[in-house]
Design a protein around this motif. Structure first.
Motif, PDB file in Angstrom:
ATOM      1  N   ASP A  44      27.969 -30.163   3.469  1.00  9.67           N
ATOM      2  CA  ASP A  44      27.044 -30.247   4.602  1.00  9.67           C
ATOM      3  C   ASP A  44      26.923 -31.680   5.124  1.00  9.67           C
ATOM      4  OD1 ASP A  44      25.598 -31.441   2.585  1.00  9.67           O
ATOM      5  OD2 ASP A  44      23.853 -30.121   2.737  1.00  9.67           O
ATOM      6  N   ASN A  45      27.923 -32.513   4.792  1.00  8.44           N
ATOM      7  CA  ASN A  45      28.045 -33.900   5.268  1.00  8.44           C
ATOM      8  C   ASN A  45      27.095 -34.871   4.570  1.00  8.44           C
ATOM      9  OD1 ASN A  45      29.520 -32.374   7.082  1.00  8.44           O
ATOM     10  ND2 ASN A  45      28.538 -33.165   8.925  1.00  8.44           N
ATOM     11  N   ALA A  46      26.459 -34.466   3.491  1.00 14.75           N
ATOM     12  CA  ALA A  46      25.403 -35.288   2.896  1.00 14.75           C
ATOM     13  C   ALA A  46      25.771 -35.791   1.508  1.00 14.75           C
ATOM     14  CB  ALA A  46      24.098 -34.499   2.825  1.00 14.75           C
ATOM     15  N   VAL A  47      25.146 -36.926   1.159  1.00 10.14           N
ATOM     16  CA  VAL A  47      25.124 -37.450  -0.203  1.00 10.14           C
ATOM     17  C   VAL A  47      23.656 -37.554  -0.606  1.00 10.14           C
ATOM     18  CG1 VAL A  47      25.722 -39.350  -1.746  1.00 10.14           C
ATOM     19  CG2 VAL A  47      27.248 -38.768   0.148  1.00 10.14           C
ATOM     20  N   ARG A  48      23.289 -36.958  -1.744  1.00  4.95           N
ATOM     21  CA  ARG A  48      21.905 -36.960  -2.213  1.00  4.95           C
ATOM     22  C   ARG A  48      21.822 -37.633  -3.576  1.00  4.95           C
ATOM     23  NH1 ARG A  48      23.049 -32.202   0.391  1.00  4.95           N
ATOM     24  NH2 ARG A  48      21.499 -31.406   1.873  1.00  4.95           N
ATOM     25  N   TYR A  49      20.625 -38.222  -3.845  1.00  7.10           N
ATOM     26  CA  TYR A  49      20.485 -38.813  -5.174  1.00  7.10           C
ATOM     27  C   TYR A  49      19.097 -38.583  -5.740  1.00  7.10           C
ATOM     28  CZ  TYR A  49      18.210 -43.507  -5.737  1.00  7.10           C
ATOM     29  OH  TYR A  49      17.358 -44.559  -5.931  1.00  7.10           O
ATOM     30  N   TRP A  50      19.076 -38.436  -7.097  1.00  4.38           N
ATOM     31  CA  TRP A  50      17.869 -38.124  -7.843  1.00  4.38           C
ATOM     32  C   TRP A  50      17.708 -39.091  -9.011  1.00  4.38           C
ATOM     33  CZ3 TRP A  50      21.475 -34.680  -6.176  1.00  4.38           C
ATOM     34  CH2 TRP A  50      21.062 -33.608  -5.369  1.00  4.38           C
ATOM     35  N   ASP A  51      16.443 -39.340  -9.373  1.00  2.34           N
ATOM     36  CA  ASP A  51      16.100 -40.061 -10.593  1.00  2.34           C
ATOM     37  C   ASP A  51      15.758 -39.007 -11.643  1.00  2.34           C
ATOM     38  OD1 ASP A  51      15.130 -41.634 -12.625  1.00  2.34           O
ATOM     39  OD2 ASP A  51      13.632 -42.664 -11.412  1.00  2.34           O
ATOM     40  N   CYS A  52      16.510 -38.982 -12.758  1.00  2.00           N
ATOM     41  CA  CYS A  52      16.369 -37.931 -13.772  1.00  2.00           C
ATOM     42  C   CYS A  52      15.947 -38.548 -15.105  1.00  2.00           C
ATOM     43  CB  CYS A  52      17.685 -37.185 -13.961  1.00  2.00           C
ATOM     44  SG  CYS A  52      18.427 -36.564 -12.440  1.00  2.00           S
ATOM     45  N   GLN A  53      14.779 -38.161 -15.600  1.00  2.00           N
ATOM     46  CA  GLN A  53      14.307 -38.657 -16.884  1.00  2.00           C
ATOM     47  C   GLN A  53      14.055 -37.482 -17.815  1.00  2.00           C
ATOM     48  OE1 GLN A  53      14.430 -41.877 -17.395  1.00  2.00           O
ATOM     49  NE2 GLN A  53      14.942 -42.215 -15.231  1.00  2.00           N
TER      50      GLN A  53
END
Length: 361
Positions: A44-53
């Motif tokens: 979908d043309n996107a780059v996503r990022y998450w903080d995972c603890q």
């Protein structure tokens, strides 16, 4: 099972990442080398990022506790994003896509803009970071391998390839590239970037994924026909041998034939053990040295496209989305086949090497 997330559940009771791509396919997952920051690219043309603890369970019968926060999303690419990687300091994410560009995203800037650092003449299938040279490397369907210094629009090096890039991995001094036509090439990147190996795949059918061993002594390659091969650059009699094995196949009730699925991803753990994920919706953990399967997850009943271990090796991320292995007729729509990204807490006993035993897998 023990050691799984508790607050949000996905298939297998693993922890479901909030706000995953909801349409089109998830093309890659990658972890920061310095923190538990996860990035995903998608069609979908996107780059996503998450903080995972994650807080490990105090006892084996209790689940791990998760805190996973969506941090940002960039839609700077004009067409599907096919791959991502991190800089060694975890600050920058590099991406390549069907818009033929290589882009850089500064996660610390607070901006969702991306700087274009490179371009190909066809879609960019893979990107990686060459720490030995401090260069970004990209492989495209234009049959080119290019190295980029982020400060210059002119490539620092280019290599003409025999075929299109289907998959690529770089670790330390070793870069391996799986090409169309079942070709595999390997390069050493220091002191000079030079081709060391050019070979046909040890597997009979098209390569789908490739990954370098943590000790850089060889690579694992997976095919569309549910097989994985282990290949060492140098054979050491009595210590290491090349072999292939079947995986991601489902026997019918009579076991007279198997339904074969593609091996969509191979990810190595710091221990040297590894995972495979496939079109059957199954995750496997393997030990190549003892030739044993360490763990098999129940199927999530949808394709798993990609997976990755974090740097510490205690979190395993995998993405569920249709891989088009059955063509358009196999796609039932986003409601029937929703995308998802799951996190699995990995206790040491699930992934550590085991003693060798006689016989073949």
């Amino acid at each position: 099972m023990s050691g799984f997330g508790s607050s949000m559940s996905s298939a297998n009771n693993d922890h479901a990442v909030p706000l995953p791509p909801t349409c089109d396919g998830i093309s890659s997952l990658n972890w920061s080398p310095t923190a538990n920051h996860l990035v995903a690219s998608s069609w979908d043309n996107a780059v996503r990022y998450w903080d995972c603890q994650v807080a490990p369970p105090s006892v084996s019968s209790q689940p791990a506790q998760w805190q996973v926060l969506p941090k940002s999303e960039s839609t700077a690419h004009q067409k599907p994003v096919l791959d991502t990687c991190f800089s060694p300091d975890g600050r920058f994410v590099f991406s390549g896509g069907a818009d033929k560009t290589v882009r850089m995203w500064d996660l610390q800037s607070g901006s969702t803009d991306m700087q274009q650092i490179g371009v190909h003449d066809a879609p960019v299938r893979c990107v990686g970071f060459c720490q030995e040279k401090q260069l970004v490397v990209s492989g495209g369907w234009d049959k080119m391998l290019k190295f980029w210094d982020c400060r210059s629009p002119t490539p620092a090096g280019t290599f003409q390839l025999e075929e299109r890039v289907y998959n690529m991995d770089i670790r330390g001094n070793v870069l391996v590239v799986a090409l169309a036509g079942k070709k595999i090439v390997a390069y050493s990147v220091s002191p000079q970037i030079q081709q060391q190996v050019s070979m046909d795949s040890p597997l009979k059918y098209q390569s789908r994924c490739i990954s370098v061993f943590p000790d850089q002594s060889g690579f694992a390659v997976g095919s569309i026909e549910g097989r994985c091969a282990i290949h060492y650059f140098t054979q050491k009699p009595g210590l290491a041998e090349n072999f292939a094995f079947r995986c991601h196949r489902q026997d019918n009730s009579t076991k007279t034939e198997s339904q074969v699925h593609a091996v969509n991803g191979i990810a190595f753990h710091p221990f040297g053990t590894f995972s495979t994920v496939g079109g059957d919706g199954v995750v496997n953990f393997w030990d190549k040295d003892s030739k044993q399967r360490l763990k098999v997850f129940p199927s999530v009943n949808e394709c798993i496209n990609c997976a990755a271990f974090n740097t510490q090796g205690n979190i395993f991320a995998y993405a569920k989305s249709y891989d088009w292995g059955k063509g358009a007729s196999g796609y039932r729509g986003p409601q029937a086949q929703p995308n998802g990204i799951s996190l699995h807490y990995v206790p040491e006993e699930e992934i550590k090497q085991r003693q060798k035993k006689g016989g073949k897998r």
